[in-house]
Write a protein that holds these residues in place. Structure first.
Motif, PDB file in Angstrom:
ATOM      1  N   MET A 122       0.829  -1.215   0.000  1.00 55.93           N
ATOM      2  CA  MET A 122       0.000   0.000   0.000  1.00 55.93           C
ATOM      3  C   MET A 122       0.865   1.268   0.000  1.00 55.93           C
ATOM      4  SD  MET A 122      -3.006  -1.093   2.629  1.00 55.93           S
ATOM      5  CE  MET A 122      -4.478  -1.910   2.013  1.00 55.93           C
ATOM      6  N   LEU A 123       1.913   1.242   0.812  1.00 64.96           N
ATOM      7  CA  LEU A 123       2.778   2.429   0.880  1.00 64.96           C
ATOM      8  C   LEU A 123       3.573   2.606  -0.412  1.00 64.96           C
ATOM      9  CD1 LEU A 123       3.945   2.087   4.587  1.00 64.96           C
ATOM     10  CD2 LEU A 123       2.602   3.977   3.638  1.00 64.96           C
ATOM     11  N   ALA A 124       4.101   1.498  -0.929  1.00 70.30           N
ATOM     12  CA  ALA A 124       4.873   1.584  -2.181  1.00 70.30           C
ATOM     13  C   ALA A 124       3.958   2.073  -3.310  1.00 70.30           C
ATOM     14  CB  ALA A 124       5.478   0.223  -2.524  1.00 70.30           C
ATOM     15  N   ALA A 125       2.734   1.548  -3.343  1.00 71.25           N
ATOM     16  CA  ALA A 125       1.778   1.959  -4.378  1.00 71.25           C
ATOM     17  C   ALA A 125       1.507   3.462  -4.255  1.00 71.25           C
ATOM     18  CB  ALA A 125       0.479   1.160  -4.234  1.00 71.25           C
ATOM     19  N   HIS A 126       1.289   3.906  -3.037  1.00 75.71           N
ATOM     20  CA  HIS A 126       1.017   5.334  -2.795  1.00 75.71           C
ATOM     21  C   HIS A 126       2.142   6.190  -3.375  1.00 75.71           C
ATOM     22  CE1 HIS A 126      -0.327   8.966  -0.888  1.00 75.71           C
ATOM     23  NE2 HIS A 126       0.728   9.029  -0.089  1.00 75.71           N
ATOM     24  N   SER A 127       3.378   5.740  -3.202  1.00 71.31           N
ATOM     25  CA  SER A 127       4.517   6.532  -3.707  1.00 71.31           C
ATOM     26  C   SER A 127       4.541   6.555  -5.238  1.00 71.31           C
ATOM     27  CB  SER A 127       5.843   5.997  -3.155  1.00 71.31           C
ATOM     28  OG  SER A 127       6.194   4.816  -3.844  1.00 71.31           O
ATOM     29  N   MET A 128       3.779   5.626  -5.864  1.00 68.41           N
ATOM     30  CA  MET A 128       3.698   5.593  -7.339  1.00 68.41           C
ATOM     31  C   MET A 128       2.386   6.206  -7.841  1.00 68.41           C
ATOM     32  SD  MET A 128       4.761   1.622  -7.923  1.00 68.41           S
ATOM     33  CE  MET A 128       6.212   0.907  -7.165  1.00 68.41           C
ATOM     34  N   GLU A 129       1.671   6.902  -6.935  1.00 64.92           N
ATOM     35  CA  GLU A 129       0.357   7.499  -7.247  1.00 64.92           C
ATOM     36  C   GLU A 129      -0.713   6.468  -7.550  1.00 64.92           C
ATOM     37  OE1 GLU A 129       0.744  10.860  -9.820  1.00 64.92           O
ATOM     38  OE2 GLU A 129       2.128  11.829  -8.423  1.00 64.92           O
ATOM     39  N   ILE A 130      -0.483   5.272  -7.031  1.00 69.62           N
ATOM     40  CA  ILE A 130      -1.505   4.220  -7.140  1.00 69.62           C
ATOM     41  C   ILE A 130      -2.203   4.143  -5.774  1.00 69.62           C
ATOM     42  CG2 ILE A 130      -1.872   1.724  -7.374  1.00 69.62           C
ATOM     43  CD1 ILE A 130       0.590   1.711  -9.259  1.00 69.62           C
ATOM     44  N   GLY A 131      -3.522   4.278  -5.810  1.00 65.64           N
ATOM     45  CA  GLY A 131      -4.289   4.221  -4.566  1.00 65.64           C
ATOM     46  C   GLY A 131      -4.711   2.792  -4.278  1.00 65.64           C
ATOM     47  N   THR A 132      -4.834   2.486  -2.990  1.00 64.28           N
ATOM     48  CA  THR A 132      -5.256   1.138  -2.594  1.00 64.28           C
ATOM     49  C   THR A 132      -6.305   1.258  -1.495  1.00 64.28           C
ATOM     50  OG1 THR A 132      -3.545   1.057  -0.882  1.00 64.28           O
ATOM     51  CG2 THR A 132      -2.961   0.121  -3.038  1.00 64.28           C
ATOM     52  N   CYS A 133      -7.070   0.197  -1.325  1.00 66.92           N
ATOM     53  CA  CYS A 133      -8.001   0.144  -0.186  1.00 66.92           C
ATOM     54  C   CYS A 133      -8.150  -1.314   0.259  1.00 66.92           C
ATOM     55  CB  CYS A 133      -9.362   0.726  -0.579  1.00 66.92           C
ATOM     56  SG  CYS A 133     -10.469   0.959   0.826  1.00 66.92           S
ATOM     57  N   TRP A 134      -7.988  -1.557   1.529  1.00 65.13           N
ATOM     58  CA  TRP A 134      -8.255  -2.895   2.101  1.00 65.13           C
ATOM     59  C   TRP A 134      -9.763  -3.084   2.059  1.00 65.13           C
ATOM     60  CZ3 TRP A 134      -4.550  -5.367   5.938  1.00 65.13           C
ATOM     61  CH2 TRP A 134      -5.025  -6.602   6.398  1.00 65.13           C
ATOM     62  N   ILE A 135     -10.240  -4.188   1.482  1.00 66.04           N
ATOM     63  CA  ILE A 135     -11.690  -4.372   1.354  1.00 66.04           C
ATOM     64  C   ILE A 135     -12.145  -5.554   2.213  1.00 66.04           C
ATOM     65  CG2 ILE A 135     -13.616  -4.747  -0.260  1.00 66.04           C
ATOM     66  CD1 ILE A 135     -12.279  -2.047  -0.692  1.00 66.04           C
ATOM     67  N   GLY A 136     -12.379  -5.222   3.498  1.00 62.11           N
ATOM     68  CA  GLY A 136     -12.848  -6.252   4.428  1.00 62.11           C
ATOM     69  C   GLY A 136     -14.170  -6.882   3.982  1.00 62.11           C
TER      70      GLY A 136
END
Ligand SMILES: Cc1cc2nc3c(=O)[nH]c(=O)nc-3n(C[C@H](O)[C@H](O)[C@H](O)COP(=O)(O)O)c2cc1C
Length: 185
Positions: A122-136
């Motif tokens: 998630m953090l690495a993606a954020h640094s690449m302008e890729i957003g993530t979300c944990w989907i419980g």
């Protein structure tokens, strides 16, 4: 982006552009995930990438139906009943990519290790302008016997983190958190 800025600005992202995340980028993110610490060095993680939008939509519908049919088992989800009932609502927020992290239950530490790997991703993606979300919301549907058979996931692996991802549509403000509870200092 430096590490502190990355940690400080990372959010759960629920609005994505249509841009496709390349296979190379996804492989890179997974490799970065596996740099996480791992109890007894067991590296108990396994990953699934899903990029078929029809499949993602159908998994969203299956999850919504399952949760609505079983709401009594998940009282903490009552607050989301109207979302789950809405035909427009996609539990994956219309993401075009899912990255699922499974853990090998032979390791006592699999939940910790896989959560750390997911956080790295998630953090690495954020640094690449890729957003993530944990989907419980997807925790049951993506962990059934049928689903595991379809995606070659061995029985002894359990789902730890269902993650939606995509290039971020808008930049979000920093996360707001309560003052941390510190029991002693
Ligand atoms: C274990 C876990 C389960 C979550 N499940 C969902 C979910 O099903 N759907 C969703 O939109 N967000 C989900 N989230 C994201 C949280 O809602 C989000 O982290 C929280 O609101 C704080 O927002 P922030 O991450 O942007 O700071 C989940 C987060 C975690 C850690």
């Amino acid at each position: 982006m430096d590490t502190l800025e990355c940690i400080n600005s990372k959010r759960s992202v629920r609005a994505y552009t249509n841009e496709i995340i390349s296979e190379e980028t996804l492989t890179n993110l997974i490799e970065l995930g596996t740099k996480a610490s791992t109890g007894s060095g067991m590296e108990p993680w396994g990953f699934v990438i899903i990029r078929d939008k029809n499949e993602i939509d159908s998994l969203s519908e299956l999850s919504k139906k399952y949760l609505l049919d079983n709401l009594e088992k998940y009282p903490y989800l009552n607050q989301y009943e109207s979302w789950l009932k809405s035909p427009e609502y996609s539990i994956f927020n219309n993401a075009n990519t899912l990255l699922l992290v499974y853990g090998n239950t032979e390791s006592h530490w699999y939940i910790y290790d896989c959560s750390l790997a997911a956080s790295n991703i998630m953090l690495a993606a954020h640094s690449m302008e890729i957003g993530t979300c944990w989907i419980g919301f997807a925790e049951h549907t993506l962990n059934t016997k049928e689903f595991k058979e379809k995606y070659n996931i061995p029985d002894k692996y359990e789902l730890v983190c269902p993650m939606s991802m995509g290039y971020m549509k808008t930049k979000l403000s920093q996360p707001k958190r309560k003052k941390p509870v510190i029991f002693h200092k």
